[in-house]
Scaffold this active site. Structure first.
Site, PDB file in Angstrom:
ATOM      1  N   ARG A  86       0.815  -1.221   0.000  1.00  0.00           N
ATOM      2  CA  ARG A  86       0.000   0.000   0.000  1.00  0.00           C
ATOM      3  C   ARG A  86       0.850   1.274   0.000  1.00  0.00           C
ATOM      4  NH1 ARG A  86      -3.974  -1.309   4.778  1.00  0.00           N
ATOM      5  NH2 ARG A  86      -2.437  -2.959   5.138  1.00  0.00           N
TER       6      ARG A  86
ATOM      7  N   SER B  75      36.615  43.918  -3.573  1.00  0.00           N
ATOM      8  CA  SER B  75      35.413  43.428  -4.246  1.00  0.00           C
ATOM      9  C   SER B  75      35.719  42.813  -5.600  1.00  0.00           C
ATOM     10  CB  SER B  75      34.439  44.587  -4.463  1.00  0.00           C
ATOM     11  OG  SER B  75      34.073  45.114  -3.220  1.00  0.00           O
TER      12      SER B  75
END
Ligand code: UD1
Ligand code: CA
Length: 533
Positions: free
Chosen positions: A51, A447
């Site tokens: 099931r 950066s």
């Protein structure tokens, strides 16, 4: 959790003489358990679980961070049986190794064809007899699909069974809707006489709300004898373990019921809706336990914590958090909102916001998120920071070091106190091999840098904005790789005439002609690193 061989010489009944072999030098600290130690716990896991409609065997479906059978085995080991026997069937190549991984000493009994619970237990006793030479002693039988079953409940069952000297003690519960379960039948005196299955029950019997949990304690010698006498002459054509109850009564042996109030412990999973239902209940119980232990859970409805997670006192869990696997969270840490952490160690006082992490370590008082992705091998030091939109992998980031914004850090070591500029990529993969990058202590990289691994930046070194670092940078040096900037005045007016862009440029130039300012704003000679904070 991992238990090595569990074979003990004496069985319950021999009372205080319970002993186990000890290796030389092993300290004798653990007292004999208060309950009689069962000869065996038999875990039934041969059913197909059709099931579930799944390729994965039913008992292997995960719930609360363990397989269903993992929860059952944990409960089974709690009663310290001399042997743990697991009955496996069709998919034994899936289930067997999984069981042995958790309980290496488990005996696997193979039930080739699923002919019912009675047949399954017979197969188990054959394996037990082969290993132990006998089936004497207390034998506990339980199913592999009841994930909420607690070890303490099994201990209670075994104690009740031993105290009453019964041949069979069945764990029962009274439920609102008994449909599908075996019903407990009692005589006028209240003694259990039989268990009748749904399909065989008369309407009167079907109305009984006391059900068979499928968990029993047996006198093992009696059980072996009785199983040889049951038949499959019933609605399902199966050998029912439950028929043993009727046989015991016929033999004049005592049968008892041990009823528990906490019904959900006895509930089995047959389909995925039940799996989700019991999963939610398990989670509710885990959360309850942690809240009582001093953890703040702001929104239990959106918080999921696996059974093996460990939380220290004064941890705060904000809404939308999943703590999975072997995750550990230290005192005063705040996790959430909206985090998924699997096998992550969060240090005391750390803050983790909107983060997905796996196999990572976050140091004490460190800060992670929002929107960070910590992949395996990430180790952030004490007081360190992994900020927004940063992905890390196999990266050791030192104490107080920071990767605050928009970066990928893969295969890297970043020294204590270093700061990595916004938008930095650690280019760790050249398409063939992966290499490492090392950034020194207190380095300041600017950066939009790219570190092309393998490369090393020395302690206290710096880089300029937009630098592509291909060579090692010595300690204390500034590395700059961006080319000098060049301007071509009037380019837009010539090349983009008639566009809004050209109109804007023209207007600015006209205005600057009257005000004498520098509309380009480029009058700077600063080549070093505009860092972002
Ligand atoms: C069984 C009981 C029922 C009880 C219920 C509790 C019997 C006859 N019925 O019914 O009284 O209320 O459990 O949940 O025992 N298994 C095997 N081999 C087999 C058959 C089953 O290993 O040949 C295993 C299954 O994998 C499962 C357990 O035994 O773990 C129970 O089997 P299941 O078919 O689910 O029994 P129920 O019909 O639920
Ligand atoms: Ca069942």
């Amino acid at each position: 959790m991992r238990i090595k061989r569990r074979r003990f010489d004496s069985y319950p009944g021999s009372q205080c003489s319970v002993q186990r072999p000890r290796s030389a030098g092993e300290t004798v600290t653990d007292p004999a358990p208060q309950h009689p130690r069962p000869a065996a716990v038999v875990v039934l896991a041969a059913g197909n679980g059709t099931r579930m409609r799944s390729k994965l065997m039913k008992v292997l479906h995960p719930v609360g961070g363990r397989s269903m059978i993992g929860h059952v085995l944990t409960a089974a080991l709690h009663v310290e049986p001399a042997y743990l026997v697991a009955v496996v069937g069709n998919s034994r190549e899936q289930v067997g190794p999984h069981i042995l991984e958790q309980v290496p000493s488990a005996l696997l009994a193979v039930q080739e064809t699923q002919e019912g619970t009675g047949h399954a237990v017979r197969v188990a006793l054959d394996a037990l007899r082969e290993a132990a030479g006998t089936t004497d002693g207390v034998v506990v039988v339980m199913a592999g699909d009841t994930p909420l079953m607690q070890g303490e409940t099994l201990t209670g069952l075994v104690e009740a069974h031993a105290a009453a000297g019964q041949a069979v003690t069945v764990l029962t519960a009274e439920v609102p809707d008994p449909f599908g379960y075996g019903r407990i039948l009692r005589d006028e005196s209240g003694a259990v006489t039989a268990i009748v299955e749904e399909k065989e029950a008369t309407p009167e019997q079907a109305a009984v709300r006391e059900i068979n949990s499928g968990i029993f304690a047996f006198d093992g010698a009696f059980l072996a004898d009785a199983l040889a006498r049951i038949t499959n002459d019933n609605a399902k054509g199966e050998y029912y373990l439950t028929d043993v109850v009727h046989i015991a009564r016929g033999d004049g042996r005592a049968v008892g019921a041990h009823r528990i109030v906490d019904v959900m412990q006895t509930e089995g999973v047959n389909d995925r809706a039940q799996l989700a239902g019991l999963g939610a209940e398990l989670n509710r119980r885990v959360l309850d336990r942690w809240m009582r232990a001093g953890v703040t859970v702001v929104d239990p409805a959106t918080t999921w914590i696996d059974a093996d997670v460990v939380l220290e006192r004064d941890v705060t869990i904000l809404p939308g958090v999943q703590l999975l696997g072997a995750t550990v969270v230290g005192e005063d840490a705040v996790v959430g909102p909206d985090c998924t952490l699997k096998d992550v160690e969060v240090g005391p006082g750390a803050k983790v916001v909107r983060t997905h992490g796996e196999l990572a370590v976050i140091g004490a008082r460190a800060s992670v998120g929002p929107f960070s992705y910590l992949r395996p091998g990430t180790e952030l030091g004490a007081g360190g920071k992994i900020g927004g939109f940063v992905e890390t992998k196999n990266a050791q980031i030192g104490d107080g070091a920071k990767v605050p914004h928009l970066s990928y850090v893969g295969d890297a070591e970043i020294g204590a106190g270093a700061n990595i500029g916004a938008g930095t990529i650690f280019a760790n993969y050249d398409g063939v091999t992966k290499s490492r990058t090392k950034i020194g202590k207190q380095a300041r990289t600017a950066s939009n840098n790219t570190f092309v691994a393998p490369v090393e930046v020395g302690d206290g070194a710096a880089t300029g904005a937009g630098t592509v670092v291909r060579r090692d940078v010595p300690a204390g040096a500034l590395a700059v790789s961006a080319g000098p900037q060049r301007e071509i005045p009037g380019w837009t007016l010539r090349k983009r005439a008639g566009t809004p862009m050209a109109a804007a440029a023209e207007a600015a130039l006209a205005a600057s002609a009257t005000s004498h300012t520098d509309p380009t704003g480029l009058a700077r000679d600063d080549d070093s690193g505009a860092q972002s904070e």
